[in-house]
Design a protein around this motif. Structure first.
Motif, mmCIF file in Angstrom:
data_model
loop_
_atom_site.group_PDB
_atom_site.id
_atom_site.type_symbol
_atom_site.label_atom_id
_atom_site.label_comp_id
_atom_site.label_asym_id
_atom_site.label_seq_id
_atom_site.Cartn_x
_atom_site.Cartn_y
_atom_site.Cartn_z
ATOM 1 N N ASN A 164 -11.223 5.990 2.635
ATOM 2 C CA ASN A 164 -10.453 4.854 2.120
ATOM 3 C C ASN A 164 -9.369 5.335 1.143
ATOM 4 O O ASN A 164 -8.262 4.779 1.096
ATOM 5 N N ALA A 165 -9.695 6.379 0.357
ATOM 6 C CA ALA A 165 -8.688 6.922 -0.581
ATOM 7 C C ALA A 165 -7.530 7.548 0.177
ATOM 8 O O ALA A 165 -6.348 7.435 -0.233
ATOM 9 N N VAL A 167 -6.445 6.658 3.174
ATOM 10 C CA VAL A 167 -5.644 5.549 3.720
ATOM 11 C C VAL A 167 -4.812 4.908 2.613
ATOM 12 O O VAL A 167 -3.626 4.601 2.779
ATOM 13 N N GLY A 168 -5.457 4.698 1.441
ATOM 14 C CA GLY A 168 -4.708 4.096 0.325
ATOM 15 C C GLY A 168 -3.546 4.973 -0.137
ATOM 16 O O GLY A 168 -2.457 4.469 -0.448
ATOM 17 N N SER A 169 -3.794 6.252 -0.208
ATOM 18 C CA SER A 169 -2.721 7.175 -0.611
ATOM 19 C C SER A 169 -1.565 7.125 0.370
ATOM 20 O O SER A 169 -0.379 7.133 -0.016
ATOM 21 N N LYS A 171 -0.709 4.617 2.214
ATOM 22 C CA LYS A 171 0.021 3.357 2.017
ATOM 23 C C LYS A 171 0.957 3.459 0.815
ATOM 24 O O LYS A 171 2.147 3.107 0.885
ATOM 25 N N ASP A 172 0.414 3.973 -0.313
ATOM 26 C CA ASP A 172 1.233 4.052 -1.540
ATOM 27 C C ASP A 172 2.441 4.976 -1.341
ATOM 28 O O ASP A 172 3.557 4.660 -1.767
ATOM 29 N N LYS A 193 1.938 -2.560 4.544
ATOM 30 C CA LYS A 193 0.969 -3.306 3.743
ATOM 31 C C LYS A 193 0.097 -4.223 4.596
ATOM 32 O O LYS A 193 -1.047 -4.523 4.225
ATOM 33 N N GLU A 196 -4.112 -3.538 8.916
ATOM 34 C CA GLU A 196 -5.483 -3.487 8.441
ATOM 35 C C GLU A 196 -6.267 -2.333 9.045
ATOM 36 O O GLU A 196 -7.141 -1.759 8.409
ATOM 37 N N SER A 198 -7.281 1.192 10.028
ATOM 38 C CA SER A 198 -7.009 2.501 9.446
ATOM 39 C C SER A 198 -6.451 3.474 10.471
ATOM 40 O O SER A 198 -5.529 4.262 10.192
#
Length: 809
Positions: A164-165, A167-169, A171-172, A193, A196, A198
């Motif tokens: 999840n980290a 994927v979040g990275s 995105k950011d 954004k 959904e 991944s």
């Protein structure tokens, strides 16, 4: 196959594609990962090569179809609703790739839409489904077909905190890139954004990141989705850091912008426009300098200096005043003939014939020049000596330099030093000064385009100094063979080698040349011409030259020897032939006028014709005036125009022993007269003179032509003889002339200018010349023809002079 379309296509990637029925084609599959995992495809697929792009599973991209093979493949697959395989080219520049030009791993794709674009091209919307590996190619025509093996995607079954980290990275980082980069449309961050899934998010970011093709291919070949995400993060972090650095630089530059930088930016825009119109002239100039520098033969030191100066020129704003100064400096460095030499002609017979052809007489000078050429021929690298030709005007000193250059096959430079009073004329100004330029030495070398010319320094004796400096001192470095190999010009800022230049200086007199400068010169006396030589020079050189200048031929005018002698004797009074040249030109002009008016004239000129064309005789012949009068003695004098005879007249009257001197005499001549009288007083007994004579009489010594200044010690013996004649009442011997300096104890000292004085005596019809015994050596250097008809008597003291010169009665 298939470049990514322009900005409109990039917008399609993020916003979707509208078909003809206004149905939105989704850019991302909204299903689960199992849809990609369970997707089945035929074992044999048609292969579509992609150029400069990589298709990832689940991602929709537009491609432009241009190649005939690819267009045929697309049409057949779309009609049959079949799938195709997309494989990226290793080198996107190849127009017709072969099997070896394609990567092994690609993506199965489905055609969603074919669009006919307004410009006539065909665009295709395709969606990636599943990765595959090519086993073997089965066909190449009409397009590639290959046997493939589908590859599994390793997707984490339970999304851990680490995944999840990741994927979040992603995105950011994607949002940051969308914010920083002007090339990414605003819709990109919105699309990222709202994804959904991944798996699709990672593939979407990998597909749309601004990476190289080989980097995208390496991401596609990673089976583990977690590893693919980590690798994508490493690429995105580099891109974010680069974009942040760019943003910081732009912010800093924006804060520091001032008027000059604004002008610079405007100039850059002008430069861009100029490039579009055919090139920037400023850059073209600099490139021309660099290209020309490649052809130069200069040393490494000079080459390094030039490169540094050109690089400095490139950094300057062309609108700045310093740019033109720097450009002129670089151009000067480039124009100088560094290590460029003309080949010397060492045919000494040719050199001798050239000197004989151009100049009549001057044997000593010709001999010295041939000696130099002989040594140069044997040694090849001899340092050029500095010759100095000195003598009266018009004897051919400057034209000798041209003959030397012609004999050697060298370039010729003449630089007049007359009236030069500024040192910077020799050494130049520093280039930081307004209007700075090199000195005249370097300027003339640049003009000659050779580093070994014959360089005439004309009128060396006319150099003067003032508060600007002393040019004669600056010439010391130029004229010293030990120093001029590293001549320093203030403008150049780098040494220039003058050691191969053959300098020849000319001067009318040596007395005004500074002693240190005179010490560096090899002095060669170029004396005047006698009557016979002037006549010969007129026949060989002056008359043919003037005939050509006035449009006449040799058959139209003839100058007999007698007429020429009359012209030389009665219309010129010089050692050289410059005035003679003018008189000949005047005669020929008169004849040219008669020819033009169809008037009759005498082709063979007589003495009367010369008198008619030139008018009244300007000079009477310098002739001996006899010895009828007491106290009249003929002296010999040297002038810048050559030798002349000089009369000294003395008279005696009742008085108290005073001495009066007239005739515009200088201090040295006045002292000679005083010495003469004192000698006679102290030796009255030897001369049988009554001492009372000196108490009861006064004397007047006069030298005629009182308007002309006269000075020098040469008239000493003449004055003592003149006074002795009038005091003793003894006349002077006939047809005798004399020259020499006297001392108080009665010695007769040698004097200079003997050749010129002897020529003057011969012109005047003198039969006998009285000289100091120490001047005997000077006669050895004079040609026999000059001495013919003259008798010489050498004396050591004044008593010898008086015993011989004065008659007994």
């Amino acid at each position: 196959m298939g470049d990514r379309k322009e900005q409109s296509y990039r917008n399609m990637i993020f916003t979707g594609v509208m078909d003809d029925e206004s149905e939105l084609i989704p850019i991302i599959t909204e299903g689960e990962d199992v849809e990609l995992k369970d997707f089945e495809a035929p074992e044999i697929l048609p292969i579509l090569p992609l150029r400069n792009t990589v298709l990832f599973p689940g991602v929709v991209i537009p491609i432009t179809v241009g190649r005939a093979k690819s267009l045929k493949l697309i049409q057949e697959v779309f009609r049959s609703d079949k799938l195709l395989g997309t494989v990226t080219q290793i080198d996107g520049a190849i127009d017709d790739p072969e099997q070896k030009d394609l990567y092994k791993i690609g993506t199965v794709a489905k055609i969603l839409k074919i669009l006919e674009m307004p410009d006539g091209s065909t665009s295709v919307i395709i969606q990636g489904k599943r990765r595959f590996e090519i086993q073997e190619y089965l066909e190449e025509f009409p397009y590639f077909k290959a046997k493939v093996r589908l590859l599994e995607e390793i997707v984490p079954t339970d999304e851990t905190a680490e995944f999840n980290a990741i994927v979040g990275s992603l995105k950011d980082l994607s949002v940051k890139i969308a914010q920083y980069s002007s090339n990414v449309p605003p819709e990109a961050s919105f699309a990222v954004k709202n994804i959904e899934n991944s798996t699709f998010l990672i593939n979407f970011i990998c597909s749309n990141t601004d990476l190289k093709v080989d980097e995208k291919q390496s991401l596609l070949e990673i089976a583990d989705l977690r590893e693919r995400g980590i690798q994508a993060i490493s690429y995105l972090v580099q891109e974010v850091q680069l974009l942040e650095l760019k943003r910081d630089i732009q912010t800093k530059v924006k804060l520091e912008l001032d008027q000059q930088q604004r002008e610079f930016l405007l100039n850059q825009q002008i430069k861009t426009i100029q490039n579009e119109l055919g090139g920037n002239p400023v850059e073209q100039e600099i490139n021309d300098l660099k290209e020309a520098a490649k052809e130069k033969k200069w040393s490494e030191e000079v080459a390094h200096h030039f490169d540094k100066e050109v690089n400095k020129l490139q950094r300057l704003n062309p609108a700045a005043g310093e740019y033109s100064v720097q450009f002129s400096y670089c151009q000067t460095l480039l124009d100088l003939p560094w290590s460029e030499y003309t080949e010397d002609n060492f045919d000494l017979k040719h050199a001798e014939s050239v000197l004989e052809e151009d100049h009549y007489g001057l044997e000593k000078v010709k001999e010295r020049i041939l000696e130099h050429l002989a040594v140069l021929k044997l040694k090849r690298d001899m340092k050029a000596p500095i010759l100095c030709l000195y003598g009266p005007p018009g004897v051919g000193k400057t034209s000798l330099g041209k003959s030397i250059a012609r004999a050697l096959g060298r370039k010729f430079i003449r630089m007049s030093l007359g009236g030069l009073h500024d040192e910077s004329e020799i050494r130049g100004h520093r280039k930081t000064y307004i209007g700075a330029m090199p000195g005249r030495i370097i300027q003339n070398i640049k003009k000659a385009k050779s580093s070994n010319p014959v360089f005439i320094l004309d009128e060396l004796d006319k150099v003067s100094g003032d508060f600007h400096g002393d040019p004669a001192s600056a010439l010391l470095e130029v004229l010293d063979p030990e120093q001029n190999s590293e001549f320093h010009d203030n403008y150049l800022e780098i040494e220039y080698d003058l050691s191969h230049v053959m300098f020849v200086a000319t001067a009318n007199t040596l007395s005004t040349i500074a002693p240190p400068l005179r010490d560096r010169l090899e002095l060669i006396d170029v004396s005047g011409y006698i009557m016979e030589e002037k006549v010969e020079i007129a026949k060989r050189h002056l008359i043919p030259k003037q005939l050509e200048s006035h449009g006449l031929t040799a058959g139209q005018v003839e100058f007999p020897t007698g007429s020429l002698e009359f012209l030389v004797e009665r219309y010129t009074r010089e050692s050289g032939v410059r005035e003679l040249n003018k008189k000949i030109a005047k005669v020929i002009r008169r004849i040219a006028k008669k020819i033009a008016f169809d008037e009759k004239y005498q082709r063979t000129l007589t003495v009367d014709d010369i008198r008619e064309y030139l008018g009244v005789e300007e000079y009477s012949r310098e002739s001996y005036q006899g010895n009828e009068f007491l106290g009249v003695v003929t002296g010999l004098a040297w002038t810048a125009q050559g030798g002349e005879i000089l009369y000294v007249e003395s008279s005696q009257s009742k008085g108290k022993g005073s001495l009066t001197l007239t005739g515009n005499l200088g201090d040295v001549m006045k002292e000679s007269a005083m010495l003469a009288l004192e000698y006679l007083k102290s030796h009255a007994d030897e001369l049988t003179i009554n001492p009372a004579v000196f108490e009861n009489n006064s004397w007047h010594v006069h030298v005629p032509e009182g308007a002309i200044p006269k000075d020098g010690p040469s008239a000493g013996v003449t004055m003592v003889t003149s006074l002795a004649s009038v005091i003793t009442g003894r006349k002077v011997r006939k047809n005798i002339a004399m020259t020499g300096e006297i001392t108080l104890r009665g010695k007769v000292l040698p004097v200079g200018g003997i050749k010129e004085k002897i020529l003057a005596a011969k012109r005047a019809g003198i039969k006998e010349v009285l000289l100091s015994d120490e001047n005997k050596k000077d006669l050895a250097e004079i040609k026999e023809v000059y001495l013919k008809g003259l008798k010489f008597r050498f004396v050591k003291n004044i008593s010898d002079v008086l015993n011989y010169a004065l008659l007994k009665k």
